[in-house]
Design an enzyme around this catalytic site. Sequence first.
Site, PDB file in Angstrom:
ATOM      1  CD  GLN A  84      64.179  35.383  60.791  1.00 15.90           C
ATOM      2  OE1 GLN A  84      64.082  35.402  59.879  1.00 15.90           O
ATOM      3  NE2 GLN A  84      65.526  35.530  61.064  1.00 15.90           N
ATOM      4  N   GLY A  85      60.302  36.384  63.508  1.00 17.36           N
ATOM      5  CA  GLY A  85      59.270  37.520  63.355  1.00 17.36           C
ATOM      6  C   GLY A  85      60.164  38.697  62.785  1.00 17.36           C
ATOM      7  CB  SER A 113      59.387  39.140  56.561  1.00 18.74           C
ATOM      8  OG  SER A 113      60.317  38.819  55.947  1.00 18.74           O
ATOM      9  CD  GLU A 138      68.039  33.773  57.520  1.00 20.31           C
ATOM     10  OE1 GLU A 138      66.881  33.338  56.695  1.00 20.31           O
ATOM     11  OE2 GLU A 138      67.638  35.012  58.189  1.00 20.31           O
TER      12      GLU A 138
END
Length: 377
Positions: free
Chosen positions: A126-127, A129, A244
């Site tokens: 996951q990108g 932050s 999530e």
Amino acid sequence: MDLIDADDLAGFREEARTWLAENLPDEPRPTTPGPELRRFDEAWQRRQYDGGWAGISWSTEYGGRGLSLLQQIVWYEELVRAGAPETSVFNVAFAHAGPTLIARGDERQKSFYLPRILRGETPWCQGFSEPDSGSDLASLRCRGTLDGDELVISGTKIWMTNAEYADYCELLVRTDPAGSRHHGLSWVVMDMHVPGVDIRPIVSIDGWPHNCEVFFDEARVPVGNVVGGIGNGWSVAMSTLAAERGPAFLDTRLSSVLFVDEMIDHARSTGLLDDEKVYADLAELRAEGAALRSMAYYQAATSDPGSSSSETVAARNFFVQFLGRVSRTALEILGPDVVGTSAWTRRWLFDLSEPIAGGTIDIQRNIIGERVLGLPR
């Protein structure tokens, strides 16, 4: 409680328990990072797929079984009870990417990516932050500049779990710099092997490189990899966060409940259960664990996995606080052994990140206050 032991789930539970007894990996998951870790996870995921146990609640059209979320929870429970590997380089693929594509992807994206996830072929990361954009996700600055039929990606992302193993990334970028904070963002499927992607693992306090910092230097991705359309990334990202914070990590929560039982067994065998404080603390944790398990069943029975709700946020908030109490109690039970290399100690060190992951606990409390209690911003 009738829901948990419902007759229509009993046969499924027995089927799952029997299959796991006969098919668990012969060797433990590697305890050091490296290519063998991915190979182990690929083999275990492929075994589940071949046995018909991948994507219990995913559509049969894409290789799943098309069953209910309640049956998915039963499978998670049996995985934990059997001592199956708890973590995998496929966690983000199953917990984030898959549910987001199911809810928001187009037919081409679903038919291409979902079967590959189920077969254990393509780990994801996951990108979201960035170094200067954590809880304030809408302030992200990683750019996606349109160039013909491609987006040119430049910027930095951080805290990307297992990025060094990933083939794809669910990447949130700013495609319209002139747009307001929540507008002009796009959710993109990023190929992590194209030129211009520099992955740097970060060693965490428990000694394991769980996360990475990734630099994108004019890395190119087809526009067809945008999910939900250019400029709609914030809405798609909310679907990702809903997964999530909701059913996607129910196996982790159920594992924590069983960990309390492990602590009770340890306290009993060492005589610590005779200590009134230890007894009371463990009894309270066991009661909270039962409540957490009930929340999991309630979520599965009532929630839309593709959308956020106050229940999913509240359950995530309760879980994070519960996890902190479990870890601290485990260290109190260990006593002087806490300075050693106990798995319980490493668990406590890792769990320090839980109040931050998936949106800080303070952000989640704000959501509850504003959306449920109607408090002013």
